[in-house]
Design an enzyme around this catalytic site. Sequence first.
Site, mmCIF file in Angstrom:
data_model
loop_
_atom_site.group_PDB
_atom_site.id
_atom_site.type_symbol
_atom_site.label_atom_id
_atom_site.label_comp_id
_atom_site.label_asym_id
_atom_site.label_seq_id
_atom_site.Cartn_x
_atom_site.Cartn_y
_atom_site.Cartn_z
ATOM 1 N N GLY A 69 0.885 -0.990 0.007
ATOM 2 C CA GLY A 69 -0.025 0.062 -0.040
ATOM 3 C C GLY A 69 0.815 1.308 0.149
ATOM 4 N N ASN A 152 -6.804 4.574 9.982
ATOM 5 C CA ASN A 152 -6.309 3.252 10.580
ATOM 6 C C ASN A 152 -6.416 3.370 12.154
ATOM 7 O OD1 ASN A 152 -4.174 5.210 9.530
ATOM 8 N ND2 ASN A 152 -2.884 3.980 10.699
ATOM 9 N N GLN A 180 -7.476 0.764 4.540
ATOM 10 C CA GLN A 180 -8.273 0.169 5.510
ATOM 11 C C GLN A 180 -9.703 0.167 5.098
ATOM 12 O OE1 GLN A 180 -7.196 -1.039 8.427
ATOM 13 N NE2 GLN A 180 -5.106 -0.076 8.542
ATOM 14 N N HIS A 202 -2.438 -7.363 2.543
ATOM 15 C CA HIS A 202 -2.453 -7.825 3.932
ATOM 16 C C HIS A 202 -3.392 -7.464 5.030
ATOM 17 C CE1 HIS A 202 -0.212 -4.878 6.401
ATOM 18 N NE2 HIS A 202 0.235 -4.632 5.114
ATOM 19 N N THR A 238 9.038 -8.367 -12.618
ATOM 20 C CA THR A 238 8.249 -9.620 -12.755
ATOM 21 C C THR A 238 7.158 -9.670 -11.682
ATOM 22 O OG1 THR A 238 10.366 -10.654 -13.808
ATOM 23 C CG2 THR A 238 8.391 -11.998 -12.861
ATOM 24 N N CYS A 324 2.890 1.302 13.366
ATOM 25 C CA CYS A 324 4.522 1.772 13.104
ATOM 26 C C CYS A 324 4.866 2.437 14.256
ATOM 27 C CB CYS A 324 4.512 2.518 11.840
ATOM 28 S SG CYS A 324 3.284 3.741 11.658
HETATM 29 N N1 PLP Z 1 -2.311 3.431 4.647
HETATM 30 C C1 PLP Z 1 -2.899 2.892 5.507
HETATM 31 C C2 PLP Z 1 -4.222 3.648 6.036
HETATM 32 C C3 PLP Z 1 -2.484 1.964 6.591
HETATM 33 O O1 PLP Z 1 -3.299 1.563 7.635
HETATM 34 C C4 PLP Z 1 -1.365 1.202 6.019
HETATM 35 C C5 PLP Z 1 -0.700 0.142 6.652
HETATM 36 O O2 PLP Z 1 -0.828 0.227 8.056
HETATM 37 C C6 PLP Z 1 -0.580 1.577 4.899
HETATM 38 C C7 PLP Z 1 -1.143 2.632 3.994
HETATM 39 C C8 PLP Z 1 0.594 1.088 4.404
HETATM 40 O O3 PLP Z 1 0.115 -0.102 3.768
HETATM 41 P P1 PLP Z 1 1.510 -1.277 3.552
HETATM 42 O O4 PLP Z 1 1.839 -1.924 5.009
HETATM 43 O O5 PLP Z 1 0.807 -2.380 2.630
HETATM 44 O O6 PLP Z 1 2.677 -0.553 3.052
#
Ligand code: PLP
Length: 376
Positions: A69, A152, A180, A202, A238, A324
Amino acid sequence: MIYFDNNATTQILDEVRDAMLPFLSDQYGNPSSAHALGNKARVATDRARKQIATCLGVTSSEIVITGCGSEANNQAIIGTLLNHMDTPGKNLVISAIEHPAVLATAQWACKRFGFECRIAPIKIKDHQIDPQPFLDCIDENTVLVSVMAANNETGVLLPLVPIFKAARSVGAICHTDAVQGIGKIGIKPLEVGADLLSFSAHKFHGPKGIGGLFIRRGIKLESLIHGGSQENGRRAGTEAVPNLVGMGAAADIAQNTDIEAIAKLRDMFEERLLALYGNKVHINFRDLARTPNASSVQFKGQDGNLLLIKLDRQGFCVSTGAACSSGSLTPSKGLMAMGLNQREAAATLRISFSKLNTVAEVEALLEALPKIVKKN
Ligand code: PLP
């Protein structure tokens, strides 16, 4: 172990893993190869792309697969800004509660390329996020408006439709980070007026290391990864065939998620928690439109990090906010941007459910909490 951290990541469904397995063993062809093994991989990746497109209500050619993402958000933001390098004085608009994959990218790209990064504050009015601060930021120099679909940390939904309407009226590109959203609110880019929409497997019971960006037909973005002609020349490399097949299967299943059942579980948790603790707990933003799976709970006067550690010792996985920033001692900036003070943000736990959670698991958490919270 009981898992209530589904906004951080989700468990891969058995059906998803089973769909991936052949591509982790004997079906190892490269989709670009002209022989039978390559062709099998091509058929599988085309099918997966179609499943993802169907989930979003768009066409396969509008989907660009990315590594996650975060990459999709980088592609959306940097790819758009690179198209406007020769016109000074331009700006982009984001919300104050974007994930770092948007916030840090936007701030870095604006500084590096000479754009103004406008961050719209979050104001709550009549039990919803007020679009007005966003409208105040958008003007004829706005080239991109990037607003997340669902936050999130709290699950709160953002008012994309009026914001994107205003953005469109000045010719700005509309991007939403819907990482999300999928499997939780059944988001469709065309319904909310998005030109670009990011997602990540994921977060909806697919594998890690794969995501994608919807790019509405007619929208041209500068590519970030150059090389081969994969993704119609928009992102070289790829294809990660097993992951892509898994994301397709997960998107297919996500369309039929029983969202109400997840909401019922979350609501039961919140009601029982309030009955247990009264005004010693506060459910953040309970009166706002939220994803059905997220609960942001303030245990007043407590330390969320300590609660997390104690719950972990009892076998429960929860979070204090964004994955994070979990474990860091500074309270979530996102929660504070939503109006919580430092003390309130530091006392907050995020409990995020999925369709794999059961009533018995919620009851176990409700039983464990008093022992932990009381002693704290
Ligand atoms: N955007 C939001 C709102 C998210 O909650 C997250 C992951 O926590 C991301 C982007 C990042 O996604 P990825 O872990 O696939 O890089």
